[in-house]
Write an enzyme that holds these catalytic residues in place. Structure first.
Site: not given
Ligand code: PGA
Length: 257
Positions: A9, A97, A176, A216, A99, A170, A11
């Site tokens: 992803n 997601h 992140g 992560s 976010e 998630e 983003k």
């Molecule tokens: P990350 O993000 O691997 O940077 O923790 C995962 C995601 O938001 O899909």
């Protein structure tokens, strides 16, 4: 047997130049490619380029959009419809997601409408769910994730073939942050999600749905995560931005489940 699904992803990262370098550099042995789906979520601005270039030089490196609107067209400034994604032959699309849920205040009902629109249009949805740290610490992880699964997935999908969808667990506290859920924590929640799916959709459909873990994920924890019984793949943010790291993740070492 559920086919492993390794998704990145990006983003809000990437342009045509960096995408080209990435696609050129990405490398996974044929033996792994034959057994796994490898997909990267990219911004809308890259869908056309990615489709055209990757299909030519690395046909196994598939792509996903990162969001979609549920209406087929209309006065929705800045949004993109399912048919617009299909115009660029987009095979997958991430919805819900955390976010989007947090910064755009997306509800389970909206996520469900997006999922249904994608399925009706022939694009495979990757539906995300996950609890915050506060919710986990308050002992509410099952209640929160259970209601997301029911509201975003099970709610209104009677006539649609839900066995095709991909679900990503998630936990928001692991995204992140560098703080990965342990493989046992991830397995526990993926198993719980499958149980919820079985209760709403029947065991046969639930057993066919691929459930991913995200938060992560890195080259050094992928092998352990993929060894868990209910983890069929991963959704990777930060570590999917480096072709070398994501190549290693896609080429994870299989252990017996
Ligand atoms: P990350 O993000 O691997 O940077 O923790 C995962 C995601 O938001 O899909």
């Amino acid at each position: 047997m559920r086919r492993p699904f390794i998704a990145g992803n990006w983003k809000m990262h990437g342009d045509r130049k960096s995408a080209k370098q990435y696609i050129d550099e990405f490398s996974v042995p044929k033996t792994a490619v034959a057994k796994r789906d490898i997909v990267i979520g990219v911004p809308f601005t890259l869908l056309q380029y990615w489709g055209a270039y990757a299909t030519r030089v690395k046909p196994y490196l598939q792509w996903a959009a990162e969001d979609v609107h549920w209406e087929p067209k209309g006065a929705f400034t800045g949004d993109v419809s399912v048919s617009m994604l299909k115009d660029f032959k987009t095979p997958y699309c991430i919805v819900g997601h955390s976010e989007r849920r947090e910064y755009h205040k997306e509800s389970n009902k909206q996520v469900n409408a997006k999922m249904n629109a994608l399925l009706e249009g022939g694009i495979i949805p990757i539906v995300c769910v996950g609890e915050t740290l506060k919710e986990r610490e308050a002992g509410k992880k099952e209640a929160v994730v259970g209601s997301q699964v029911r509201g975003s997935i099970i709610a209104s999908a009677k006539s649609l073939d839900l066995s095709k969808i991909v679900v990503a667990y998630e936990p928001v506290w692991a995204i992140g942050t560098g703080k990965t859920a342990t493989s046992a924590q991830a397995q526990e929640m993926c198993k719980f999600i499958r149980k919820e799916l079985a209760a709403g959709l029947g065991k046969q459909i639930a057993d066919g749905i691929r459930i991913l873990y995200g938060g992560s994920v890195k080259p050094d924890n992928i092998d352990e995560l993929m060894a868990q019984a209910d983890i069929d793949g991963v959704l990777v943010g930060g570590a999917s931005l480096k072709a070398k790291d994501f190549s290693r993740i896609a080429n994870y070492k299989e252990k017996k489940k």
